[in-house]
Design a protein around this motif. Structure first.
Motif, short mmCIF file in Angstrom:
data_model
loop_
_atom_site.label_atom_id
_atom_site.label_comp_id
_atom_site.label_asym_id
_atom_site.label_seq_id
_atom_site.Cartn_x
_atom_site.Cartn_y
_atom_site.Cartn_z
N GLU A 156 0.83 -1.21 0.00
CA GLU A 156 0.00 0.00 0.00
C GLU A 156 0.87 1.26 0.00
N GLY A 157 0.32 2.32 -0.58
CA GLY A 157 0.99 3.61 -0.53
C GLY A 157 2.01 3.86 -1.62
N VAL A 158 2.30 2.84 -2.43
CA VAL A 158 3.24 3.01 -3.53
C VAL A 158 2.48 3.54 -4.74
N LEU A 159 2.96 4.62 -5.31
CA LEU A 159 2.27 5.26 -6.43
C LEU A 159 3.12 5.24 -7.70
N SER A 160 2.46 5.02 -8.82
CA SER A 160 3.11 5.17 -10.12
C SER A 160 2.64 6.49 -10.72
N HIS A 161 3.57 7.24 -11.29
CA HIS A 161 3.25 8.59 -11.73
C HIS A 161 3.50 8.81 -13.22
N GLN A 162 2.69 9.68 -13.78
CA GLN A 162 2.99 10.22 -15.09
C GLN A 162 4.22 11.12 -14.94
N MET A 163 5.07 11.18 -15.97
CA MET A 163 6.23 12.04 -15.94
C MET A 163 6.20 13.00 -17.12
N LYS A 164 6.67 14.22 -16.88
CA LYS A 164 6.79 15.22 -17.92
C LYS A 164 8.18 15.85 -17.83
N GLN A 165 8.48 16.74 -18.72
CA GLN A 165 9.78 17.39 -18.69
C GLN A 165 9.98 18.12 -17.37
N PHE A 166 11.04 17.76 -16.66
CA PHE A 166 11.39 18.32 -15.36
C PHE A 166 10.37 18.00 -14.26
N VAL A 167 9.46 17.08 -14.51
CA VAL A 167 8.46 16.71 -13.50
C VAL A 167 8.44 15.20 -13.36
N ILE A 168 8.89 14.69 -12.19
CA ILE A 168 8.94 13.24 -11.97
C ILE A 168 7.62 12.70 -11.45
N ASP A 169 6.83 13.56 -10.78
CA ASP A 169 5.51 13.17 -10.27
C ASP A 169 4.47 14.11 -10.86
N ALA A 170 3.97 13.79 -12.04
CA ALA A 170 3.03 14.67 -12.73
C ALA A 170 1.59 14.37 -12.28
N ASN A 171 0.62 14.92 -13.03
CA ASN A 171 -0.76 14.95 -12.57
C ASN A 171 -1.41 13.58 -12.42
N LYS A 172 -1.25 12.71 -13.39
CA LYS A 172 -1.94 11.43 -13.36
C LYS A 172 -1.18 10.41 -12.52
N VAL A 173 -1.94 9.66 -11.72
CA VAL A 173 -1.33 8.74 -10.75
C VAL A 173 -2.02 7.38 -10.82
N VAL A 174 -1.23 6.33 -10.67
CA VAL A 174 -1.77 4.97 -10.57
C VAL A 174 -1.56 4.49 -9.13
N LEU A 175 -2.63 4.17 -8.46
CA LEU A 175 -2.58 3.71 -7.08
C LEU A 175 -2.23 2.23 -7.03
N SER A 176 -1.38 1.85 -6.11
CA SER A 176 -0.99 0.44 -6.00
C SER A 176 -2.11 -0.41 -5.41
N VAL A 177 -2.76 0.12 -4.37
CA VAL A 177 -3.83 -0.60 -3.68
C VAL A 177 -4.96 0.36 -3.38
N SER A 178 -6.17 0.00 -3.74
CA SER A 178 -7.33 0.84 -3.44
C SER A 178 -7.75 0.61 -1.99
N ASN A 179 -7.89 1.71 -1.26
CA ASN A 179 -8.41 1.63 0.10
C ASN A 179 -9.03 2.97 0.46
#
Length: 236
Positions: A156-179
């Motif tokens: 839980e709590g691990v997130l996958s992120h969209q990346m953009k230029q100079f942005v490692i954690d961009a707007n769209k996020v994938v949640l590892s576990v729904s709770n």
């Protein structure tokens, strides 16, 4: 390029130049990861340390984002499960890589084999689902089913992120576990987007306990980093 100019035209994979920069960054970071194998041929050798940020070396129950300090005296032991992750960028286009190594001779068996297979299979499934038209919840549901098939859990709590230029954690996020305690906005993957997919599996309950907290007493940490740190800022 100024911030205003960057805002006016957001560069993505539709530009051949951007694709080349991503590929070049990926080649660099994978070569760096390959070099780490030399450090644990002797499992008693101490972890090499230096300016590790954002390189992380996490052993056994430590989930992620642990960069050893110069004072750390951790020594590898036979049977340790070592997770190494690092990232680099070219002109702000980021490539991140991670790999898990079990420090033992011969085949991996038992629960260690189960959890590694769970994480690897879940990552392969996730990569096949991150495509235009699919949604972030599709990935979340699928990787949990994969882990369950190995009698393991996605952490839980691990997130996958969209990346953009100079942005490692961009707007769209994938949640590892729904709770109920952790929610992200529903999102659909679109063409020319880039994502860093982060999969962490566990043979335990899949819950994280924070063990270390480092406090930086600097009034304006953002300005400090801009003035003193010559790499892309990273936040865990």
């Amino acid at each position: 390029m100024s911030d205003d100019e960057r805002d006016e035209k957001e560069l993505d994979l539709s530009s051949p130049d951007v694709v080349t920069k991503y590929k070049s960054a990926a080649e660099i970071v994978n070569k760096a990861l390959q070099q780490t194998a030399k450090l644990y041929k002797n499992v008693k050798k101490k972890i090499e340390r230096g300016v590790a940020f954002p390189t992380c070396i996490c052993v056994n129950n430590t989930v992620c984002h642990f960069s050893p300090l110069a004072s750390d005296e951790t020594v590898f032991e036979e049977g340790d499960i070592v997770k190494i992750d690092l990232a680099c960028h070219i002109d702000g286009f980021i490539a991140a890589v991670a790999h898990t190594h079990v420090l033992q001779e011969g085949p991996i068996t038992g629960r260690a084999a189960d959890v590694i297979a769970a994480a690897n299979t879940a990552a392969e499934v996730a990569l096949r689902l991150v495509k235009p038209g699919k949604k972030n919840q599709d990935v979340t549901d699928a990787i949990q089913k994969v882990a369950a098939a190995y009698d393991c859990r996605i952490v839980e709590g691990v997130l996958s992120h969209q990346m953009k230029q100079f942005v490692i954690d961009a707007n769209k996020v994938v949640l590892s576990v729904s709770n109920p305690d952790t929610r992200v906005d529903d999102a659909e993957f679109e063409e020319n987007e880039v994502y860093a997919i982060d999969i962490v599996a566990s043979t335990g309950e899949g819950k994280v306990v924070e063990l270390y907290l480092y406090v930086c007493k600097i009034q304006n940490i953002t300005q400090f980093l801009k003035n003193n740190v010559k790499f892309l800022s990273f936040a865990a």
